[in-house]
Design a protein around this motif. Structure first.
Motif, PDB file in Angstrom:
ATOM      1  N   GLN A  30      -4.785 -24.800  22.301  1.00  0.00           N
ATOM      2  CA  GLN A  30      -4.350 -23.727  21.405  1.00  0.00           C
ATOM      3  C   GLN A  30      -2.841 -23.855  21.186  1.00  0.00           C
ATOM      4  O   GLN A  30      -2.064 -23.787  22.131  1.00  0.00           O
ATOM      5  N   LEU A  31      -2.430 -24.023  19.927  1.00  0.00           N
ATOM      6  CA  LEU A  31      -1.017 -24.153  19.573  1.00  0.00           C
ATOM      7  C   LEU A  31      -0.649 -23.092  18.544  1.00  0.00           C
ATOM      8  O   LEU A  31      -1.425 -22.792  17.652  1.00  0.00           O
ATOM      9  N   GLU A  32       0.552 -22.537  18.691  1.00  0.00           N
ATOM     10  CA  GLU A  32       1.037 -21.504  17.781  1.00  0.00           C
ATOM     11  C   GLU A  32       2.025 -22.109  16.792  1.00  0.00           C
ATOM     12  O   GLU A  32       2.860 -22.935  17.159  1.00  0.00           O
ATOM     13  N   ALA A  33       1.944 -21.659  15.555  1.00  0.00           N
ATOM     14  CA  ALA A  33       2.891 -22.108  14.530  1.00  0.00           C
ATOM     15  C   ALA A  33       4.295 -21.615  14.889  1.00  0.00           C
ATOM     16  O   ALA A  33       4.462 -20.527  15.424  1.00  0.00           O
ATOM     17  N   GLY A  34       5.285 -22.437  14.607  1.00  0.00           N
ATOM     18  CA  GLY A  34       6.671 -22.034  14.843  1.00  0.00           C
ATOM     19  C   GLY A  34       7.201 -22.332  16.233  1.00  0.00           C
ATOM     20  O   GLY A  34       8.391 -22.188  16.478  1.00  0.00           O
ATOM     21  N   ARG A  35       6.349 -22.713  17.158  1.00  0.00           N
ATOM     22  CA  ARG A  35       6.801 -23.062  18.515  1.00  0.00           C
ATOM     23  C   ARG A  35       6.902 -24.567  18.645  1.00  0.00           C
ATOM     24  O   ARG A  35       6.162 -25.310  18.004  1.00  0.00           O
ATOM     25  N   LYS A  36       7.800 -25.009  19.494  1.00  0.00           N
ATOM     26  CA  LYS A  36       7.931 -26.436  19.785  1.00  0.00           C
ATOM     27  C   LYS A  36       7.173 -26.717  21.081  1.00  0.00           C
ATOM     28  O   LYS A  36       7.421 -26.071  22.103  1.00  0.00           O
ATOM     29  N   TYR A  37       6.277 -27.667  21.032  1.00  0.00           N
ATOM     30  CA  TYR A  37       5.483 -28.039  22.198  1.00  0.00           C
ATOM     31  C   TYR A  37       5.818 -29.463  22.603  1.00  0.00           C
ATOM     32  O   TYR A  37       6.380 -30.236  21.826  1.00  0.00           O
ATOM     33  N   ALA A  38       5.414 -29.802  23.815  1.00  0.00           N
ATOM     34  CA  ALA A  38       5.592 -31.164  24.313  1.00  0.00           C
ATOM     35  C   ALA A  38       4.376 -31.543  25.139  1.00  0.00           C
ATOM     36  O   ALA A  38       3.692 -30.686  25.697  1.00  0.00           O
ATOM     37  N   VAL A  39       4.121 -32.845  25.204  1.00  0.00           N
ATOM     38  CA  VAL A  39       3.065 -33.380  26.057  1.00  0.00           C
ATOM     39  C   VAL A  39       3.763 -34.074  27.223  1.00  0.00           C
ATOM     40  O   VAL A  39       4.714 -34.840  27.029  1.00  0.00           O
ATOM     41  N   TYR A  40       3.278 -33.786  28.432  1.00  0.00           N
ATOM     42  CA  TYR A  40       3.826 -34.359  29.658  1.00  0.00           C
ATOM     43  C   TYR A  40       2.730 -35.125  30.376  1.00  0.00           C
ATOM     44  O   TYR A  40       1.582 -34.669  30.416  1.00  0.00           O
ATOM     45  N   VAL A  41       3.086 -36.273  30.935  1.00  0.00           N
ATOM     46  CA  VAL A  41       2.128 -37.055  31.722  1.00  0.00           C
ATOM     47  C   VAL A  41       2.775 -37.395  33.056  1.00  0.00           C
ATOM     48  O   VAL A  41       4.001 -37.421  33.170  1.00  0.00           O
ATOM     49  N   PRO A  42       1.955 -37.663  34.082  1.00  0.00           N
ATOM     50  CA  PRO A  42       2.530 -38.116  35.349  1.00  0.00           C
ATOM     51  C   PRO A  42       3.351 -39.395  35.115  1.00  0.00           C
ATOM     52  O   PRO A  42       3.022 -40.216  34.255  1.00  0.00           O
ATOM     53  N   GLU A  43       4.420 -39.530  35.880  1.00  0.00           N
ATOM     54  CA  GLU A  43       5.385 -40.613  35.642  1.00  0.00           C
ATOM     55  C   GLU A  43       4.750 -42.004  35.666  1.00  0.00           C
ATOM     56  O   GLU A  43       5.137 -42.868  34.891  1.00  0.00           O
ATOM     57  N   THR A  44       3.791 -42.231  36.511  1.00  0.00           N
ATOM     58  CA  THR A  44       3.197 -43.566  36.634  1.00  0.00           C
ATOM     59  C   THR A  44       2.065 -43.814  35.648  1.00  0.00           C
ATOM     60  O   THR A  44       1.510 -44.903  35.605  1.00  0.00           O
ATOM     61  N   ALA A  45       1.716 -42.815  34.842  1.00  0.00           N
ATOM     62  CA  ALA A  45       0.570 -42.932  33.933  1.00  0.00           C
ATOM     63  C   ALA A  45       0.967 -43.573  32.607  1.00  0.00           C
ATOM     64  O   ALA A  45       2.123 -43.550  32.200  1.00  0.00           O
TER      65      ALA A  45
END
Length: 183
Positions: free
Chosen positions: A58-73
């Motif tokens: 679920q994402l809201e318009a107007g917000r900045k999102y980011a995707v994070y992954v484990p460092e070794t992935a």
């Protein structure tokens, strides 16, 4: 001669020490406040998802999102075509619950709703984009306060103590000269 007659009084040495100590304490407090600001700027996760399968996010318009992954992935992620995905301009990593996470992509949408995301990492997380300016400002400001304020306080205190010592010495000489018998 009574030492209490000499001006300025000895209490100015205490004022000099007090200023040095006060500025040092304020510098330490500023450092702690800066570290707290930097720590609070590390983003939270809106959700953590199992990788290698599509997930509805679920994402809201107007917000900045980011995707994070484990460092070794691996960092290969695909997103719904309606999502604008951009690479971050800088690398940002942090530790959460004993695991090192890396910011791999930025997301934004024009309309609030559910969107599909799939990353090749075993797990990934979606959350607010990191506030790098707040992080750098908090860390830099804290270090500047820790280094600068005690130095300033010691300098000011040193100048007060030096001037007090010189003026006391001069005044003592004048008092001795005026009380010396004239022949």
């Amino acid at each position: 001669m009574d030492p209490r007659q000499i001006r300025p009084r000895r209490r100015w040495y205490g004022v000099a020490i007090g200023i040095a100590v006060l500025f040092t304490l304020i510098g330490i407090g500023g450092f702690v406040a800066g570290i707290v600001t930097a720590t609070n700027s590390v983003p939270g996760f809106d959700g953590t998802y199992t990788g290698k399968q599509e997930s509805s996010v679920q994402l809201e318009a107007g917000r900045k999102y980011a995707v994070y992954v484990p460092e070794t992935a691996a960092t290969d992620c695909t997103v719904d075509q309606r999502v604008t995905s951009t690479s971050p301009s800088t690398t940002f990593s942090f530790t959460r619950n004993g695991e090192q996470w890396v910011h791999v992509t930025n997301l934004s949408v024009g309309t609030t709703g559910a969107y599909t995301i799939n990353c090749s990492a075993p797990t990934y997380a979606v959350g607010p984009a990191p506030e790098l300016g707040q992080f750098a400002g908090g860390l830099g400001g804290g270090i500047a306060a820790l280094m600068g304020l005690p130095c300033l306080g010691i300098t000011i205190g040193g100048i007060i103590a030096l001037i007090t010592g010189l003026r006391r010495s001069s005044h003592k000489k004048r008092l001795l000269a005026s009380s010396a018998p004239t022949w």
